[in-house]
Design an enzyme around this catalytic site. Structure first.
Site, PDB file in Angstrom:
ATOM      1  N   ASP A  59       1.031  -1.284  -0.021  1.00 22.90           N
ATOM      2  CA  ASP A  59       0.048   0.007   0.053  1.00 22.90           C
ATOM      3  C   ASP A  59       1.005   1.095  -0.280  1.00 22.90           C
ATOM      4  OD1 ASP A  59      -1.649   2.186   0.599  1.00 22.90           O
ATOM      5  OD2 ASP A  59      -2.992   0.856   1.795  1.00 22.90           O
ATOM      6  N   ASN A  86       2.557   6.246  -9.061  1.00 26.26           N
ATOM      7  CA  ASN A  86       1.321   6.259  -9.676  1.00 26.26           C
ATOM      8  C   ASN A  86       0.045   6.185  -8.859  1.00 26.26           C
ATOM      9  OD1 ASN A  86      -0.426   5.979 -12.384  1.00 26.26           O
ATOM     10  ND2 ASN A  86      -0.884   3.790 -10.827  1.00 26.26           N
ATOM     11  N   TYR A 150      -7.431  16.598  -2.305  1.00 30.40           N
ATOM     12  CA  TYR A 150      -6.521  16.175  -3.539  1.00 30.40           C
ATOM     13  C   TYR A 150      -5.924  16.987  -4.247  1.00 30.40           C
ATOM     14  CZ  TYR A 150      -6.476  13.381  -7.774  1.00 30.40           C
ATOM     15  OH  TYR A 150      -5.937  12.715  -9.060  1.00 30.40           O
ATOM     16  N   ALA A 152      -4.661  19.645  -3.745  1.00 30.75           N
ATOM     17  CA  ALA A 152      -3.259  20.252  -2.840  1.00 30.75           C
ATOM     18  C   ALA A 152      -2.372  19.112  -2.756  1.00 30.75           C
ATOM     19  CB  ALA A 152      -3.722  20.833  -1.546  1.00 30.75           C
ATOM     20  N   LYS A 154      -1.705  16.850  -4.809  1.00 29.48           N
ATOM     21  CA  LYS A 154      -1.103  16.580  -6.371  1.00 29.48           C
ATOM     22  C   LYS A 154      -0.255  17.757  -6.507  1.00 29.48           C
ATOM     23  CE  LYS A 154      -2.759  12.547  -7.550  1.00 29.48           C
ATOM     24  NZ  LYS A 154      -1.655  11.330  -7.618  1.00 29.48           N
TER      25      LYS A 154
HETATM   26  N1  LIG Z   1      -8.212   8.530 -13.829  1.00 26.90           N
HETATM   27  C1  LIG Z   1      -8.244   9.713 -13.820  1.00 26.90           C
HETATM   28  O1  LIG Z   1      -9.174  10.299 -14.476  1.00 26.90           O
HETATM   29  C2  LIG Z   1      -7.074  10.443 -13.117  1.00 26.90           C
HETATM   30  C3  LIG Z   1      -6.882  11.740 -13.362  1.00 26.90           C
HETATM   31  C4  LIG Z   1      -5.689  12.657 -13.045  1.00 26.90           C
HETATM   32  C5  LIG Z   1      -5.021  11.952 -12.212  1.00 26.90           C
HETATM   33  N2  LIG Z   1      -4.948  10.572 -11.940  1.00 26.90           N
HETATM   34  C6  LIG Z   1      -4.026  10.124 -11.300  1.00 26.90           C
HETATM   35  O2  LIG Z   1      -3.386   8.836 -11.829  1.00 26.90           O
HETATM   36  C7  LIG Z   1      -3.123   7.864 -11.099  1.00 26.90           C
HETATM   37  C8  LIG Z   1      -3.517   6.512 -11.464  1.00 26.90           C
HETATM   38  O3  LIG Z   1      -5.028   6.397 -11.508  1.00 26.90           O
HETATM   39  P1  LIG Z   1      -6.066   5.440 -12.305  1.00 26.90           P
HETATM   40  O4  LIG Z   1      -7.261   6.320 -12.491  1.00 26.90           O
HETATM   41  O5  LIG Z   1      -5.150   4.925 -13.255  1.00 26.90           O
HETATM   42  O6  LIG Z   1      -6.267   4.687 -11.046  1.00 26.90           O
HETATM   43  P2  LIG Z   1      -7.373   3.199 -10.777  1.00 26.90           P
HETATM   44  O7  LIG Z   1      -7.638   2.791 -11.994  1.00 26.90           O
HETATM   45  O8  LIG Z   1      -8.254   3.963  -9.789  1.00 26.90           O
HETATM   46  O9  LIG Z   1      -6.225   2.332  -9.786  1.00 26.90           O
HETATM   47  C9  LIG Z   1      -5.134   1.714 -10.371  1.00 26.90           C
HETATM   48  C10 LIG Z   1      -4.587   0.656  -9.303  1.00 26.90           C
HETATM   49  O10 LIG Z   1      -4.230   1.555  -8.124  1.00 26.90           O
HETATM   50  C11 LIG Z   1      -4.025   0.353  -7.060  1.00 26.90           C
HETATM   51  N3  LIG Z   1      -4.242   1.329  -5.743  1.00 26.90           N
HETATM   52  C12 LIG Z   1      -5.063   2.248  -5.260  1.00 26.90           C
HETATM   53  N4  LIG Z   1      -4.526   2.721  -4.122  1.00 26.90           N
HETATM   54  C13 LIG Z   1      -3.629   1.929  -3.972  1.00 26.90           C
HETATM   55  C14 LIG Z   1      -2.523   2.164  -2.822  1.00 26.90           C
HETATM   56  N5  LIG Z   1      -2.858   2.930  -1.897  1.00 26.90           N
HETATM   57  N6  LIG Z   1      -1.472   1.662  -2.805  1.00 26.90           N
HETATM   58  C15 LIG Z   1      -1.180   0.600  -3.941  1.00 26.90           C
HETATM   59  N7  LIG Z   1      -2.025   0.528  -4.908  1.00 26.90           N
HETATM   60  C16 LIG Z   1      -3.205   1.282  -5.074  1.00 26.90           C
HETATM   61  C17 LIG Z   1      -5.324  -0.269  -7.327  1.00 26.90           C
HETATM   62  O11 LIG Z   1      -5.681  -1.504  -6.907  1.00 26.90           O
HETATM   63  P3  LIG Z   1      -5.942  -1.802  -5.475  1.00 26.90           P
HETATM   64  O12 LIG Z   1      -7.193  -1.392  -5.262  1.00 26.90           O
HETATM   65  O13 LIG Z   1      -6.003  -3.453  -5.487  1.00 26.90           O
HETATM   66  O14 LIG Z   1      -4.871  -1.511  -4.533  1.00 26.90           O
HETATM   67  C18 LIG Z   1      -5.524  -0.183  -8.836  1.00 26.90           C
HETATM   68  O15 LIG Z   1      -5.256  -1.646  -9.387  1.00 26.90           O
HETATM   69  C19 LIG Z   1      -3.528   8.437  -9.607  1.00 26.90           C
HETATM   70  O16 LIG Z   1      -2.262   8.878  -9.002  1.00 26.90           O
HETATM   71  C20 LIG Z   1      -4.584   9.364 -10.043  1.00 26.90           C
HETATM   72  O17 LIG Z   1      -4.525  10.310  -8.867  1.00 26.90           O
HETATM   73  C21 LIG Z   1      -6.048   9.805 -12.387  1.00 26.90           C
END
Ligand SMILES: NC(=O)c1ccc[n+]([C@@H]2O[C@H](COP(=O)([O-])OP(=O)(O)OC[C@H]3O[C@@H](n4cnc5c(N)ncnc54)[C@H](OP(=O)(O)O)[C@@H]3O)[C@@H](O)[C@H]2O)c1
Length: 250
Positions: A59, A86, A150, A152, A154
């Protein structure tokens, strides 16, 4: 993508979404990749029968897991070239509803975890002349009512990126970030806690707002994570690349 051959990459939160797309791109370039997540079954689902892809239940918000994560990658492959911070946490959290546990959980994953992972990775990245890529959000720059924690967190990650770039340049380590716009993943439901209908309403509103007329795909962002980690970006450090369809502009 010849420059990724035999490189060792850690991606936190690599079992789905942007992290998984990045893992697949690094693998396609010949890298060996360790992905983390909190659920064994979700990691097994993507690592089984995938050569050079390993999973570790860890985690990003748990301090002790930083050392465990870096140690595991080095045990497996005896080196480390790239750390991708990530995994992200976030939730709509109006200021009036601020609670210490909810604030702590966001900052633990988005700020403290990446810091501890980067610190653990330094000796190995120094040896390899490696790179760190942090995954930020458009909201680091774009104020949105009800999302201050969130956003802040980032913004903090982006400033960490610039400070680490200066601090680690003498060791030959580059540090950059991507600031992702709205991407088609389960983030709204699984991280932000939206019900499906509410998430669809947000998606629809964002599509209308984004200048390029669509939400991103994980591969849109993954391509820039890999590019910033590769030798193509060998003279780039301390930068935050917006990958957002122009969302930050409106
Ligand atoms: N999607 C968007 O629209 C968006 C926009 C801007 C920025 N972002 C950023 O992009 C990054 C990835 O986002 P995503 O949308 O691709 O994520 P996601 O699909 O929601 O999750 C990706 C993976 O992260 C794992 N995860 C979640 N919390 C975790 C933790 N505390 N430690 C380890 N693993 C963890 C989850 O598995 P488990 O649940 O099994 O842990 C999941 O497999 C994040 O930093 C997010 O803030 C996303």
């Amino acid at each position: 993508m010849e420059s990724m051959k035999d490189k060792v990459v850690i991606i936190t939160g690599g079992g789905a979404g942007i992290g998984l797309a990045a893992a697949r791109s690094f693998l396609a370039g010949g890298a060996r990749v360790l992905i983390t997540g909190r659920r064994q079954a979700a990691l097994d689902a993507v690592t089984t029968a995938a050569p050079n892809l390993a999973g570790l239940v860890a985690d990003a918000g748990v301090p002790a897991d930083a050392k465990r994560t870096v140690s595991y990658a080095v045990e497996l492959w005896n080196r480390l070239d790239v750390l991708v911070n990530n995994a992200g946490a976030g939730a709509p959290l109006p200021l009036v509803e601020s609670e210490i546990d909810r604030l702590r959980s966001i900052y633990a994953v988005n700020v403290v975890g990446p810091t501890l992972l980067a610190a653990e990775a330094i000796p190995h990245l120094s040896t390899s002349g490696g790179a760190i890529v942090n995954v930020s959000s458009t909201l680091a720059q774009k104020p949105v009512s009800g999302f201050s924690a969130y956003a802040a967190s980032k913004a903090a990650l982006e400033q960490l990126t610039r400070c680490w770039a200066l601090e680690l340049a003498p060791r030959g380590i580059r540090v950059n970030a991507v600031a992702a716009g709205p991407v088609e993943t389960a983030f709204l439901e699984e991280r932000m806690g939206y019900a499906h209908e509410a998430a669809e309403a947000v998606r629809s509103a964002e599509r209308k707002q984004i200048p390029l007329g669509r939400r991103g795909e994980p591969a849109d962002v993954a391509a820039w994570i890999v590019a910033l980690a590769s030798s193509t970006a060998g003279w780039i450090t301390g930068q935050v690349v917006g990958v957002d369809g122009g969302y930050v502009l409106v």
